[in-house]
Design a protein around this motif. Structure first.
Motif, PDB file in Angstrom:
ATOM      1  N   ILE A   1     -16.677 -19.966 -38.083  1.00 61.22           N
ATOM      2  CA  ILE A   1     -16.077 -21.263 -38.411  1.00 61.22           C
ATOM      3  C   ILE A   1     -15.177 -21.725 -37.263  1.00 61.22           C
ATOM      4  O   ILE A   1     -15.232 -22.879 -36.831  1.00 61.22           O
ATOM      5  CB  ILE A   1     -15.258 -21.174 -39.719  1.00 61.22           C
TER       6      ILE A   1
ATOM      7  N   PHE B   1     -21.185 -20.259 -42.561  1.00 57.85           N
ATOM      8  CA  PHE B   1     -19.768 -20.055 -42.833  1.00 57.85           C
ATOM      9  C   PHE B   1     -19.578 -18.877 -43.774  1.00 57.85           C
ATOM     10  O   PHE B   1     -18.548 -18.218 -43.763  1.00 57.85           O
ATOM     11  CB  PHE B   1     -19.167 -21.316 -43.459  1.00 57.85           C
TER      12      PHE B   1
ATOM     13  N   CYS C   1      -9.858 -23.846 -41.825  1.00 64.43           N
ATOM     14  CA  CYS C   1     -11.225 -23.468 -42.232  1.00 64.43           C
ATOM     15  C   CYS C   1     -11.679 -24.324 -43.410  1.00 64.43           C
ATOM     16  O   CYS C   1     -12.815 -24.796 -43.450  1.00 64.43           O
ATOM     17  CB  CYS C   1     -11.287 -21.986 -42.596  1.00 64.43           C
TER      18      CYS C   1
ATOM     19  N   PHE D   1     -15.062 -16.030 -40.605  1.00 62.50           N
ATOM     20  CA  PHE D   1     -14.015 -16.836 -39.972  1.00 62.50           C
ATOM     21  C   PHE D   1     -14.324 -17.091 -38.502  1.00 62.50           C
ATOM     22  O   PHE D   1     -14.088 -18.190 -37.989  1.00 62.50           O
ATOM     23  CB  PHE D   1     -12.654 -16.109 -40.056  1.00 62.50           C
TER      24      PHE D   1
END
Lengths: 517, 284
Positions: free
Chosen positions: A365, A350, A277, A362
């Motif tokens: 992403i 994000f 990430c 998350f």
């Protein structure tokens, strides 16, 4: 999810590490699902002794889990209990990542921790005594050094107690059985088996309190942990704790009641997910945004309950700022800069803002990273026009007619169906035909089905990973044969191998993106 | 002020195909678009359909067909005229009229010479001849709309517009469609006024190219001057215009781009050991 080439890739790994015999047993379980010992013997046509030994190796290395399926008779008959064995696909493919795990521990902790972990990865599972003995024979420090490294690894959750050897799984409920039948009809057997794998793993796992518990004076005994040094918060009477402790009493490779420890793959995947990430953020934003994002992950990590967490817990701006300035690179970042970075990180989303709190998305992403990976394949394999068409259909999420696709992507109307057919033939698109009127040519409608496409792309990745490993093995053989040849040819061979191996590493990151994250 | 971007000077007409007709249209176009005749600097010439179309106003529909046409010609003309701005191909005409194809062809030739009908390009069937009554303008459905010229997509024009739109978005940092359209208009990139819909089509194509991303205004920060929730556009990523997107892991190895991946097996004719793509990839 277990795909066809996923199985081949996993079997290839087992063959490389443990040989053909063990791989045969593993393949049987991967292809046919959980089986009893007798069923494995019949299926593989090996002797009972060969199958038992292979299973012991696979269990030792956490690639197979035994469990007891409690089948209560239909008419109130006595319960039937049979021990079955299930292959743990997720654990098998982790074997390729051991070098990554060791590197991570070397960086986050120290060299001693990495050496201790290496032993656990090599042997699958070890007791503390075995770790001491191994360190002595390798002259890697005394018991104190080993224990200190052990505690560090445990506190960081990089190692855990081994699961119960044969947890009991109750019969599926009527609803589960009906779902299984429906899934079988639609050809989704593999998904249903994955659910069973997850159930077995969950049933075998010690409770969260026990999983990372280290008894400093004595090991827990069969009567359920009367060790005074335990600082566990386990409440007596909890069914799972009772089962876990009973299992602890039963498990272990030796007759002594010793605790076995193993690497905790979940924690490594967790760390790698966060790392991926951060890299995604780095590719899109400036250094300030990366530092702020990293600080948010650090601050919320302990609150995450599972690897595939979709959103982090929300944080206020001031909490984020406090975390940012803790790090060396964040020391000079101002409050306003943090706020500005959070605005930056909201596009693409994000980081989500709600009620003056910020949380990391998350799921978004990972989804964007997966999209980029697939789009890259489409661009390279089919060209720019196809890339635009694919992105149009993927972003719209619904069926679009051929001419609509042509208009939106600025491609000639005659060329558009040719490109779309190529994508459809290779399972990147779905096609539906709509007939309006008897004499008219049916309309062709196109769509990207992200769920089925993800499985398809993952299978292609496993296929490519399998191919790379075959090629690496071939190049190694060639190197051996050319050991007496000129230096420059050997250098060339080495460069080839480095290219192949770095490609394997990069591809494995992509496999994690689709399978583990 | 003209931008110094080289661009081949080309005239396109929707309604005429012969050189003589083009020349008269050319003269009319130059008057409208005020293109200089100086050769000391390069000018952008973006001659486009919409302006040409506006120039070619619909002619008045004749109330009666000329007496000089034969009965068969009249029948053919009526069928063609009934299709209005969609026109009809010679093949389809044969299905509708009970006349021999040679006779139909002869009638068509005669009607064209009398300027009662004209041949037009149909993007759906470029090989077949397509005819329309002279008083109609071909519809967008057969011409393809503003982005088509003589039945083909005008890719050069589209690419120039795409780059210019990207540059405007880059300069504005965050832009709405109206902002981009205004910026294009003020800089005289195109001598033809682009409609908001045309600008939107170009910008959406940039989104599909991953050059630009569509976002919603939050009303704060860089979106302060834009109403909350309004769609706006930003340049995507850190690369400049036309740069390749980041290469994925699978796409960077031979298997990722191989059209034969589904046939590849360890012991097959196509295998990782014998693969030609691998061989080339590993050649140093």
């Amino acid at each position: 999810m277990v795909t066809q080439y996923g199985i081949k890739y996993a079997v290839n790994l087992i063959t490389a590490h443990f040989g053909d015999l063990v791989a045969k047993v593993c393949e049987c379980l991967l292809r046919k699902g959980p089986l009893t010992l007798q069923a494995i013997v019949r299926s593989t046509e090996l002797t009972s002794s060969q199958v038992k030994n292979s299973l012991l190796v696979l269990i030792q290395h956490n690639c197979v889990q035994a469990f007891i399926l409690d089948q209560t008779g239909e008419h109130g008959d006595g319960a039937k209990q049979s021990t079955q064995y299930i292959a743990l696909f997720d654990n098998i493919i982790q074997r390729w990542r051991f070098p990554k795990f060791l590197t991570m521990v070397s960086k986050k902790l120290d060299k001693q921790c990495a050496e201790l972990l290496e032993g656990l990865l090599q042997h699958g599972r070890l007791s503390l005594k075995q770790m001491f003995d191994r360190a002595k024979s390798g002259q890697n420090g005394g018991d104190d050094v080993v224990q200190e490294a052990f505690v560090k690894l445990l506190n960081a959750h990089f190692i855990e107690r081994c699961p119960a050897s044969e947890p009991v799984l109750t019969n599926p409920t009527k609803e589960e059985e009906a779902a299984r039948k429906r899934a079988a009809k639609s050809g989704k057997i593999l998904e249903v088996q994955e659910t069973l794998e997850q159930r077995v793993v969950e049933a075998a796992m010690p409770t969260e309190a026990l999983r990372f518990l280290f008894a400093t004076e004595t090991e827990p005994t069969a009567d359920g942990g009367k060790d005074k040094s335990n600082s566990s918060s386990v409440t007596p009477g909890e069914k799972r704790k009772h089962d876990a402790l009973e299992s602890e009493a039963e498990c272990g490779a030796t007759d002594e009641q010793v605790v076995l420890w193993r690497a905790n793959f979940d924690e490594f995947i967790w760390c790698l997910r966060h790392k991926a990430c951060i890299e995604n953020v780095r590719a899109r934003f400036d250094d300030g945004a990366v530092i702020v994002f990293g600080a948010m992950l650090e601050a919320t990590r302990s609150a995450e309950k599972k690897v595939k967490t979709e959103n982090s817990v929300p944080l206020s701006l001031s909490s984020i700022y406090e975390e940012v300035i803790k790090s060396e690179e964040g020391r000079n970042i101002t409050f306003d800069r943090v706020r500005a970075s959070l605005v930056q990180l909201s596009c693409p989303p994000f980081v989500k803002a709600a009620n003056e709190s910020y949380s990391v998305d998350f799921k978004k992403i990972i989804e964007l990273a997966q999209n980029e990976e697939v789009e890259s394949i489409v661009l390279k394999r089919y060209g720019r026009d196809a890339y635009r068409m694919f992105r149009l259909l993927s972003n719209s999420g619904h069926l679009l007619e051929t001419d609509k696709v042509a208009d939106a992507t600025f491609v000639e109307k005659k060329e558009t169906p040719i490109i779309l057919y190529k994508l459809w033939k290779d399972d990147y698109l779905q096609l539906e035909k709509l007939q309006i009127g008897v004499k008219q040519i049916p309309f062709q409608l196109w769509k990207v089905n992200k769920n089925t496409l993800k499985v398809h792309v993952l299978d292609e990745m496993f296929h490519a990973a399998f191919n790379l490993s075959q090629r690496v093995a071939f190049e190694l053989e060639q190197e051996k044969e050319l050991s007496n040849v000129l230096q420059d040819k050997r250098v060339n061979r080495l460069r080839k191998r480095l290219l192949l191996e770095s490609s394997q590493m990069k591809l494995d990151d992509a496999i994690m993106l689709f399978h583990d994250f | 002020m003209h931008h110094a971007i080289s661009f081949s000077y080309r005239m396109r007409c929707y309604s005429h195909h012969s050189c003589e007709d083009c020349e008269s249209e050319q003269q009319r176009y130059q008057r409208y678009s005020r293109i200089g005749t100086s050769s000391t600097f390069e000018e952008i010439v973006i001659s486009k359909g919409p302006a040409v179309k506006r120039m070619n106003a619909k002619r008045k529909r004749p109330d009666t067909i000329s007496d000089s046409v034969t009965e068969q010609e009249r029948i053919v003309h009526e069928v063609i005229r009934s299709k209005q701005d969609m026109g009809i191909s010679q093949q389809d005409m044969k299905r509708e009229i009970n006349l021999h194809s040679n006779l139909i062809a002869k009638c068509i030739k005669s009607l064209v010479s009398k300027n009662l009908i004209k041949e037009v390009k149909n993007i759906h069937s470029r090989r077949q001849k397509h005819y329309m009554s002279a008083e109609f303008e071909p519809s967008n459905e057969i011409t393809g709309g503003a982005w088509y010229v003589e039945g083909s997509l005008d890719k050069e024009y589209i690419n120039v517009l795409k780059e210019q739109c990207w540059r405007k978005i880059y300069g504005l940092k965050v832009a709405t469609l109206e902002g981009i359209a205004d910026a294009i208009k003020r800089s005289n990139v195109s001598q033809i006024e682009l409609s908001k819909q045309q600008v939107e089509e170009i910008v959406k194509a940039l989104v599909l190219d991953n050059e630009v991303m569509e976002v919603r205004s939050t009303g704060t920060g860089e979106f302060a001057s834009i109403p909350v929730g309004k769609a706006c556009y930003k340049c995507a990523g850190k690369r400049g215009y036309g740069g390749e997107p980041k290469l994925g892991a699978l796409a960077s190895i031979p298997c990722g781009v191989c059209p034969q991946i589904s046939r590849c097996t360890p012991d097959g004719i196509i295998s990782p050991i014998t693969c030609e793509y691998y061989k080339k990839w590993l050649e140093f």
